[in-house]
Write a protein that holds these residues in place. Structure first.
Motif, mmCIF file in Angstrom:
data_model
loop_
_atom_site.group_PDB
_atom_site.id
_atom_site.type_symbol
_atom_site.label_atom_id
_atom_site.label_comp_id
_atom_site.label_asym_id
_atom_site.label_seq_id
_atom_site.Cartn_x
_atom_site.Cartn_y
_atom_site.Cartn_z
ATOM 1 N N ALA A 120 12.340 -8.246 -4.731
ATOM 2 C CA ALA A 120 12.918 -7.062 -5.379
ATOM 3 C C ALA A 120 12.209 -5.772 -5.024
ATOM 4 N N GLY A 121 10.984 -5.862 -4.536
ATOM 5 C CA GLY A 121 10.266 -4.652 -4.161
ATOM 6 C C GLY A 121 10.058 -3.734 -5.341
ATOM 7 N N THR A 122 10.407 -2.469 -5.164
ATOM 8 C CA THR A 122 10.234 -1.487 -6.227
ATOM 9 C C THR A 122 11.414 -1.435 -7.188
ATOM 10 N N GLY A 123 12.432 -2.258 -6.926
ATOM 11 C CA GLY A 123 13.550 -2.352 -7.861
ATOM 12 C C GLY A 123 14.759 -1.520 -7.506
ATOM 13 N N ILE A 124 14.906 -1.116 -6.254
ATOM 14 C CA ILE A 124 16.042 -0.284 -5.867
ATOM 15 C C ILE A 124 17.361 -1.006 -6.112
ATOM 16 N N ALA A 125 17.484 -2.238 -5.627
ATOM 17 C CA ALA A 125 18.707 -3.002 -5.853
ATOM 18 C C ALA A 125 18.777 -3.524 -7.283
ATOM 19 N N THR A 126 17.627 -3.891 -7.835
ATOM 20 C CA THR A 126 17.600 -4.413 -9.206
ATOM 21 C C THR A 126 18.205 -3.417 -10.180
ATOM 22 N N ALA A 127 17.874 -2.140 -9.996
ATOM 23 C CA ALA A 127 18.391 -1.101 -10.886
ATOM 24 C C ALA A 127 19.912 -1.037 -10.829
ATOM 25 N N ARG A 139 7.341 -2.197 -12.214
ATOM 26 C CA ARG A 139 7.130 -2.142 -13.666
ATOM 27 C C ARG A 139 7.134 -0.715 -14.183
ATOM 28 N N ARG A 140 6.695 0.236 -13.358
ATOM 29 C CA ARG A 140 6.784 1.641 -13.759
ATOM 30 C C ARG A 140 8.231 2.114 -13.776
ATOM 31 N N THR A 141 8.997 1.656 -12.798
ATOM 32 C CA THR A 141 10.371 2.114 -12.648
ATOM 33 C C THR A 141 11.331 1.447 -13.626
ATOM 34 N N LEU A 142 11.166 0.140 -13.813
ATOM 35 C CA LEU A 142 12.085 -0.646 -14.646
ATOM 36 C C LEU A 142 11.292 -1.463 -15.663
ATOM 37 N N PRO A 143 10.674 -0.801 -16.634
ATOM 38 C CA PRO A 143 9.816 -1.531 -17.584
ATOM 39 C C PRO A 143 10.550 -2.547 -18.444
ATOM 40 N N GLY A 144 11.865 -2.394 -18.588
ATOM 41 C CA GLY A 144 12.611 -3.316 -19.428
ATOM 42 C C GLY A 144 13.187 -4.516 -18.713
ATOM 43 N N VAL A 145 12.970 -4.605 -17.398
ATOM 44 C CA VAL A 145 13.516 -5.717 -16.615
ATOM 45 C C VAL A 145 12.392 -6.691 -16.282
ATOM 46 N N PRO A 146 12.564 -7.978 -16.590
ATOM 47 C CA PRO A 146 11.488 -8.937 -16.298
ATOM 48 C C PRO A 146 11.289 -9.136 -14.805
ATOM 49 N N ILE A 147 10.020 -9.290 -14.414
ATOM 50 C CA ILE A 147 9.686 -9.567 -13.018
ATOM 51 C C ILE A 147 8.637 -10.664 -12.991
ATOM 52 N N VAL A 148 8.829 -11.620 -12.102
ATOM 53 C CA VAL A 148 7.896 -12.736 -11.949
ATOM 54 C C VAL A 148 7.418 -12.765 -10.508
ATOM 55 N N ARG A 149 6.227 -13.303 -10.316
ATOM 56 C CA ARG A 149 5.646 -13.364 -8.975
ATOM 57 C C ARG A 149 6.150 -14.598 -8.242
ATOM 58 N N GLY A 150 6.530 -14.401 -7.002
ATOM 59 C CA GLY A 150 7.013 -15.510 -6.189
ATOM 60 C C GLY A 150 7.732 -14.984 -4.973
ATOM 61 N N ASP A 151 8.198 -15.875 -4.120
ATOM 62 C CA ASP A 151 8.944 -15.473 -2.934
ATOM 63 C C ASP A 151 10.106 -16.408 -2.706
ATOM 64 N N ALA A 158 0.813 -1.209 0.000
ATOM 65 C CA ALA A 158 0.000 0.000 0.000
ATOM 66 C C ALA A 158 0.848 1.262 0.000
ATOM 67 N N ALA A 159 2.137 1.115 0.274
ATOM 68 C CA ALA A 159 3.027 2.275 0.357
ATOM 69 C C ALA A 159 4.170 2.182 -0.645
ATOM 70 N N ALA A 160 3.946 1.465 -1.743
ATOM 71 C CA ALA A 160 5.028 1.193 -2.690
ATOM 72 C C ALA A 160 5.616 2.462 -3.289
ATOM 73 N N ALA A 161 4.769 3.429 -3.639
ATOM 74 C CA ALA A 161 5.269 4.662 -4.253
ATOM 75 C C ALA A 161 6.159 5.427 -3.275
ATOM 76 N N ALA A 162 5.735 5.518 -2.015
ATOM 77 C CA ALA A 162 6.534 6.197 -1.003
ATOM 78 C C ALA A 162 7.842 5.450 -0.751
ATOM 79 N N TYR A 163 7.781 4.136 -0.764
ATOM 80 C CA TYR A 163 8.969 3.302 -0.589
ATOM 81 C C TYR A 163 9.975 3.611 -1.685
ATOM 82 N N ALA A 164 9.504 3.612 -2.941
ATOM 83 C CA ALA A 164 10.389 3.856 -4.077
ATOM 84 C C ALA A 164 11.001 5.243 -4.027
#
Length: 254
Positions: A50-57, A80-92, A12-18
């Motif tokens: 990966a969350g919002t992609g901070i480390a992924t970037a 997906r908004r931040t890193l549209p070119g990087v694949p992301i899959v659902r899982g843990d 619920a706070a993903a935008a603020a997190y990013a």
């Protein structure tokens, strides 16, 4: 409040997190490469939780071929908004949606503590290729800095000394707890110190984005943040806060 509830509170706070969470220094990636004995550039890397992609970037910027794994709806949408070119899959981390022996590196930035190491450790070894590296790290507020230690004390008192302040879970603890968190793996550990200068609003928004506050509720959180703002205005009259961190890095080889 269960750890699952706290983990899902981020959605619920993903935008603020990013927008407000700190990233990591390039020296962290240097340390991972040094311990692993191979570069990230060109390597197959899975960034778990990966969350919002901070480390992924950062990994992508090093030239790694990254796929992200994330369980949360809100975090995935922001990613997906931040890193549209990087694949992301659902899982843990307990049930990786990845083929065996498919990754050179598995990375967990601020996310290993949301897993059950009894399951996530063997899953990591299953997905890693022989000689691959599992890298876990946490940004820990540097308590050698006086104002940070004092802020941590205020947060702990507010939560009855039950909740961590500088991160969503401590990376340190008793030897038994550390062994349990390791999943029985042998890790090489390093610490990397770094800092960032941010507006006061960013610092406070970062603090409020931690799970203990997210599950507390907006009214109680707003009250604490207002009091904290008053304290920090006196410490940083220019409105810019000097945050200091120690990245706690652990790397295990397959």
């Amino acid at each position: 409040m269960t750890s699952t509830s706290r983990a899902h509170s981020f959605n619920a706070a993903a935008a603020a997190y990013a927008a407000n969470r700190p990233s990591y220094p390039q020296a962290l990636l240097d340390g991972i490469e040094d311990i692993a004995g191979r570069p990230l550039a060109g390597a197959a890397v899975a960034d778990i939780g990966a969350g919002t992609g901070i480390a992924t970037a950062l990994l992508h910027g090093r030239g790694a071929r990254v796929v992200a794994v994330e369980p949360g709806d809100g975090m995935t949408e922001e990613f997906r908004r931040t890193l549209p070119g990087v694949p992301i899959v659902r899982g843990d981390g307990n049930h990786l949606p990845l083929a065996g022996a498919s990754a050179d590196f598995l990375t967990y930035a601020q996310s290993w503590h949301w897993t059950d190491p009894a399951r996530s450790a063997p899953e990591a070894m299953r997905v890693l290729r022989p000689g691959g590296a599992l890298a876990l790290w946490w940004n820990i507020s540097d308590h050698e800095v006086r104002w940070i230690a004092e802020q941590d004390l205020r947060v702990r008192r507010f939560f009855g000394a039950a909740a961590p302040a500088g991160g969503d879970a401590g990376a340190h603890g008793s030897s038994d707890r550390s062994r349990a968190m390791s999943g029985g793996l042998d890790f090489v550990r390093r610490s990397v110190r770094w800092s960032r200068r941010v507006p006061l609003d960013t610092h406070l928004a970062n603090l409020a984005s931690h799970s203990a506050f997210l599950v507390l509720g907006s009214e109680a959180t707003a009250g604490f943040i207002a009091r904290e703002r008053a304290v920090l205005r006196e410490l940083f009259p220019g409105g810019t806060v000097d945050e200091a961190y120690v990245v706690d890095l652990s790397v295990a080889l397959n």
